[in-house]
Design an enzyme around this catalytic site. Structure first.
Site, PDB file in Angstrom:
ATOM      1  N   TYR A  78     -15.855  44.270 -31.809  1.00  0.00           N
ATOM      2  CA  TYR A  78     -15.576  43.149 -30.625  1.00  0.00           C
ATOM      3  C   TYR A  78     -14.221  42.664 -30.840  1.00  0.00           C
ATOM      4  O   TYR A  78     -13.474  42.781 -30.048  1.00  0.00           O
ATOM      5  CB  TYR A  78     -16.801  42.269 -30.843  1.00  0.00           C
ATOM      6  CG  TYR A  78     -16.722  41.076 -29.742  1.00  0.00           C
ATOM      7  CD1 TYR A  78     -17.066  41.404 -28.571  1.00  0.00           C
ATOM      8  CD2 TYR A  78     -16.210  39.826 -30.014  1.00  0.00           C
ATOM      9  CE1 TYR A  78     -16.981  40.533 -27.388  1.00  0.00           C
ATOM     10  CE2 TYR A  78     -16.419  38.806 -28.977  1.00  0.00           C
ATOM     11  CZ  TYR A  78     -16.609  39.293 -27.824  1.00  0.00           C
ATOM     12  OH  TYR A  78     -16.467  38.271 -26.732  1.00  0.00           O
ATOM     13  N   THR A 117     -24.118  31.445 -22.712  1.00  0.00           N
ATOM     14  CA  THR A 117     -24.653  32.564 -21.850  1.00  0.00           C
ATOM     15  C   THR A 117     -25.565  33.475 -22.493  1.00  0.00           C
ATOM     16  O   THR A 117     -25.914  32.961 -23.710  1.00  0.00           O
ATOM     17  CB  THR A 117     -23.454  33.304 -21.163  1.00  0.00           C
ATOM     18  OG1 THR A 117     -22.746  34.027 -22.550  1.00  0.00           O
ATOM     19  CG2 THR A 117     -22.228  32.801 -20.957  1.00  0.00           C
TER      20      THR A 117
HETATM   21  N1  LIG Z   1     -20.271  33.616 -24.040  1.00  0.00           N
HETATM   22  C1  LIG Z   1     -19.184  33.647 -24.931  1.00  0.00           C
HETATM   23  O1  LIG Z   1     -19.434  32.729 -25.864  1.00  0.00           O
HETATM   24  C2  LIG Z   1     -18.036  34.555 -24.788  1.00  0.00           C
HETATM   25  C3  LIG Z   1     -16.917  33.959 -25.625  1.00  0.00           C
HETATM   26  C4  LIG Z   1     -15.901  34.689 -25.505  1.00  0.00           C
HETATM   27  C5  LIG Z   1     -15.846  35.675 -24.728  1.00  0.00           C
HETATM   28  N2  LIG Z   1     -16.817  36.165 -23.954  1.00  0.00           N
HETATM   29  C6  LIG Z   1     -16.702  37.306 -22.699  1.00  0.00           C
HETATM   30  O2  LIG Z   1     -16.867  36.847 -21.635  1.00  0.00           O
HETATM   31  C7  LIG Z   1     -17.309  38.100 -20.768  1.00  0.00           C
HETATM   32  C8  LIG Z   1     -18.740  37.684 -20.194  1.00  0.00           C
HETATM   33  O3  LIG Z   1     -19.710  37.464 -21.086  1.00  0.00           O
HETATM   34  P1  LIG Z   1     -20.946  36.430 -20.803  1.00  0.00           P
HETATM   35  O4  LIG Z   1     -20.720  35.594 -22.128  1.00  0.00           O
HETATM   36  O5  LIG Z   1     -20.815  36.058 -19.577  1.00  0.00           O
HETATM   37  O6  LIG Z   1     -22.178  37.194 -21.276  1.00  0.00           O
HETATM   38  P2  LIG Z   1     -23.405  37.890 -20.430  1.00  0.00           P
HETATM   39  O7  LIG Z   1     -23.876  36.882 -19.745  1.00  0.00           O
HETATM   40  O8  LIG Z   1     -24.304  38.791 -21.158  1.00  0.00           O
HETATM   41  O9  LIG Z   1     -22.631  38.761 -19.213  1.00  0.00           O
HETATM   42  C9  LIG Z   1     -22.261  39.909 -19.394  1.00  0.00           C
HETATM   43  C10 LIG Z   1     -21.620  40.709 -18.209  1.00  0.00           C
HETATM   44  O10 LIG Z   1     -21.190  42.067 -18.332  1.00  0.00           O
HETATM   45  C11 LIG Z   1     -21.794  42.841 -17.613  1.00  0.00           C
HETATM   46  N3  LIG Z   1     -21.642  44.172 -18.481  1.00  0.00           N
HETATM   47  C12 LIG Z   1     -22.199  44.445 -19.848  1.00  0.00           C
HETATM   48  N4  LIG Z   1     -22.213  45.865 -20.209  1.00  0.00           N
HETATM   49  C13 LIG Z   1     -21.650  46.554 -18.874  1.00  0.00           C
HETATM   50  C14 LIG Z   1     -21.471  47.666 -18.629  1.00  0.00           C
HETATM   51  N5  LIG Z   1     -21.586  48.769 -19.551  1.00  0.00           N
HETATM   52  N6  LIG Z   1     -21.143  48.059 -17.261  1.00  0.00           N
HETATM   53  C15 LIG Z   1     -20.951  47.107 -16.612  1.00  0.00           C
HETATM   54  N7  LIG Z   1     -21.134  45.594 -16.894  1.00  0.00           N
HETATM   55  C16 LIG Z   1     -21.629  45.392 -17.950  1.00  0.00           C
HETATM   56  C17 LIG Z   1     -23.118  42.278 -17.637  1.00  0.00           C
HETATM   57  O11 LIG Z   1     -23.847  42.851 -16.272  1.00  0.00           O
HETATM   58  P3  LIG Z   1     -25.151  44.217 -16.310  1.00  0.00           P
HETATM   59  O12 LIG Z   1     -25.806  43.877 -17.686  1.00  0.00           O
HETATM   60  O13 LIG Z   1     -25.617  43.925 -14.942  1.00  0.00           O
HETATM   61  O14 LIG Z   1     -24.384  45.333 -16.247  1.00  0.00           O
HETATM   62  C18 LIG Z   1     -23.004  40.793 -17.108  1.00  0.00           C
HETATM   63  O15 LIG Z   1     -22.942  40.510 -16.082  1.00  0.00           O
HETATM   64  C19 LIG Z   1     -17.281  39.095 -21.989  1.00  0.00           C
HETATM   65  O16 LIG Z   1     -15.974  40.059 -21.735  1.00  0.00           O
HETATM   66  C20 LIG Z   1     -17.369  38.378 -23.304  1.00  0.00           C
HETATM   67  O17 LIG Z   1     -16.882  39.080 -24.583  1.00  0.00           O
HETATM   68  C21 LIG Z   1     -18.034  35.484 -24.095  1.00  0.00           C
END
Ligand SMILES: NC(=O)c1ccc[n+]([C@@H]2O[C@H](COP(=O)([O-])OP(=O)(O)OC[C@H]3O[C@@H](n4cnc5c(N)ncnc54)[C@H](OP(=O)(O)O)[C@@H]3O)[C@@H](O)[C@H]2O)c1
Length: 267
Positions: free
Chosen positions: A155, A190
């Protein structure tokens, strides 16, 4: 928020949940026309229905792991409204496993979804942005895109790679009027840890304490809209002074942070 986002066409990947979902709501309220992508159409339909202006929302199913499909998906996205103003690369998966136990297919899958898909969609949209002399790439990296802690090797590698790629791109296309914002969120509340890949490539299936205590995703979306509007290069998104301090320590005294890193095991 003034009318900065009004009628701007914004494509958001990872819009079926979490940060992407809340960005969809905030941008719809701000008047954006939206293209929402993810794999789960039922969840995208739910998000569309909950937007302030569902009639201005189009859905485009896509799997970021399906590299061969991404050029066609970008073409389909361009067809939705005839152009794209803001591309929010946000879809992704995380990880909870030690290097020593992590299979290569897990390492590769995370790079495919979290890094190569962003590169592929960017390459596909770039001629369109250059021809219009406008466009904004917004990239969801992470604090892990700047530092490395245990159990996040793939990651953190993918997120670090995003900084290298998009910093180069920014320098290449600034003269074409194209902007690049690399978001560095800390812990945001999330479902991301439920789907974290472990040593055997399946979802962790349980919430993480840090994520549960993180900034609510709707507040993260508000911070992100401000950062997009300002055209910030690398804004921190989150609520924790410790995360901000870690980013600064990494800039000013990286050796100090490297010595602290073994203690930063995610909960
Ligand atoms: N939450 C945190 O603490 C945090 C911190 C730093 C960065 N981030 C980043 O924020 C971004 C969003 O994450 P989130 O926290 O909102 O998590 P989340 O609620 O799990 O959302 C992840 C999203 O990515 C999509 N996704 C996953 N695999 C995919 C695939 N193979 N093809 C297309 N879509 C895909 C999922 O949609 P489907 O399952 O419908 O495909 C979902 O809409 C990510 O890049 C993550 O690394 C999150």
């Amino acid at each position: 928020m003034d009318n900065y986002f009004n009628n701007k066409v914004t494509w958001i990947t990872g819009a079926s949940s979490g940060i992407g979902e809340e960005l969809a709501y905030a941008l719809s309220t701000a008047g954006s026309q939206l293209i929402l992508s993810g794999r789960r159409m039922d969840e995208l339909e739910r998000v569309k229905r909950a937007c302030s202006h569902p009639e201005q929302v189009q859905l485009l199913q896509l799997d970021l792991a399906d590299a061969a499909s991404l050029d066609d998906k970008a073409a389909a996205a361009l067809n939705c409204f005839g152009h794209i103003g803001i591309m929010v690369h946000n879809g992704g998966i995380t990880q909870r496993s030690l290097v020593v136990e992590t299979a290569m297919d897990v390492q590769r899958r995370i790079m495919e979804v979290d890094y190569f898909s962003y590169v592929a969609l960017t390459r596909a949209l770039l001629p369109h942005f250059i021809a219009r002399k406008a466009g904004h790439f917004v990239v969801t990296s992470s604090v892990m895109g700047k530092i490395g802690t245990p159990m996040r090797s793939a990651y953190a590698a993918a997120k670090h790679a995003l900084h290298g790629f998009f910093d180069c791109l920014r320098a290449e296309v600034a003269a074409d009027g194209i902007k690049v914002t690399i978001l560095t969120p800390g812990y945001i509340r999330t479902n991301i840890s439920l789907y974290a890949l472990t040593n055997k490539a399946y979802g962790l299936g349980k919430p993480s304490e840090n994520i549960e205590n993180g900034l609510p995703a709707d507040r993260a979306a508000k911070q992100i809209l401000k950062a997009i509007k300002r055209g910030s290069f690398e804004p921190y998104i989150g609520r924790f002074a410790a995360e901000r301090i870690a980013l600064w320590v990494n800039r000013l005294a990286p050796g100090l942070l490297i010595r602290m890193a073994p203690k930063l095991v995610p909960k």
